[in-house]
Design an enzyme around this catalytic site. Structure first.
Site, PDB file in Angstrom:
ATOM      1  N   CYS A  50       0.827  -1.207   0.000  1.00 27.05           N
ATOM      2  CA  CYS A  50       0.000   0.000   0.000  1.00 27.05           C
ATOM      3  C   CYS A  50       0.865   1.262   0.000  1.00 27.05           C
ATOM      4  CB  CYS A  50      -0.928   0.004   1.208  1.00 27.05           C
ATOM      5  SG  CYS A  50      -2.087  -1.389   1.238  1.00 27.05           S
ATOM      6  N   ARG A 127      -8.381  -4.709  -2.293  1.00 24.20           N
ATOM      7  CA  ARG A 127      -7.688  -3.710  -3.109  1.00 24.20           C
ATOM      8  C   ARG A 127      -8.519  -3.480  -4.377  1.00 24.20           C
ATOM      9  NH1 ARG A 127      -2.627  -2.486  -1.970  1.00 24.20           N
ATOM     10  NH2 ARG A 127      -2.110  -4.525  -1.123  1.00 24.20           N
TER      11      ARG A 127
END
Length: 235
Positions: A50, A127
């Site tokens: 991330c 995601r």
């Protein structure tokens, strides 16, 4: 357990509005009317994949801005955690994250968009990427595994393709890149088929089959709303 709403959200549907606390204050999705929105979720703050994505989004943020795209990040972490993470990124990269990061601690928005992991709802979110057009229509939904980061250049390419489609009423072929030939819509009637099949080759359009025709990108002319309405009436 909060139910997954993904089955209700699909391409072409209106993106649900929401109000949220972010690292840049309170926002609503509807305040970005007239802009494209790239809403993306990430599994968690202070995680390496991330972090790499937020750095990549920041590096390419001028490219998204030039396409009238608003970036919006979201995860089920708290706003204090978001702030600490973004400050940490700034400390070791010198980069300031230029877009809002939504704090969705109760997973309300993540659930609305089907982003939550049902096994660990308060710890991770999927995601996901939702590309939303200026009319708040969902134009694309992409999902990536937690272990693999997104390709920002592919997201830019897809936005270019969508904006080309909207401006010129064309489609784009596999592996299309901006500036390359585009696909001309096929005929929608048998009469149109016969006309297309009997039309001699021209410099404007190259056809391999009556339904498989290309036009040079540099020859494209923007389509007016009246022309769109006329085309829809003919169908």
């Amino acid at each position: 357990m909060i139910s997954n709403n993904r089955e209700c959200l699909s391409i072409g549907r209106i993106a649900p509005d929401f109000t949220a606390i972010t690292t840049r204050g309170v926002i609503t999705l509807s305040q970005y009317a007239g802009k494209w929105v790239l809403l993306f979720s990430h599994p968690g703050d202070f995680t390496p994949v991330c972090t790499s994505e937020f750095i990549a989004f920041t590096e390419l943020s001028p490219e998204f801005e030039s396409r009238n795209v608003q970036l919006l990040g979201i995860s089920v972490d708290s706003n204090p955690a978001h702030l600490a993470w973004l400050y940490n990124i700034q400390q070791f990269t010198g980069m300031e994250i230029p877009f809002p990061l939504i704090a969705d601690r109760d997973a309300e928005i993540s659930s609305l968009y089907g982003m939550v992991n049902p096994d660990r709802i308060y710890e991770t979110s999927v995601r996901d990427v939702f590309i939303i057009d200026p009319n708040r229509l969902i134009r694309s939904i992409l999902t990536y595994p937690a272990t693999n980061g997104r390709n920002m250049y592919e997201l830019l390419r897809l936005i270019d393709a969508l904006q080309t489609t909207d401006r010129y009423m064309v489609s784009t072929p596999a592996n299309w890149m901006p500036g390359e030939p585009v696909i001309v819509p096929p005929p929608y009637t048998y009469e149109g088929l016969l006309e297309r099949a009997s039309t001699p080759p021209s410099s404007d359009m190259a056809c391999l089959q009556w339904y498989y025709c290309f036009e040079d990108y540099n020859d494209l002319v923007p389509v007016t709303p009246d022309a769109v309405a006329s085309e829809e009436d003919s169908q």
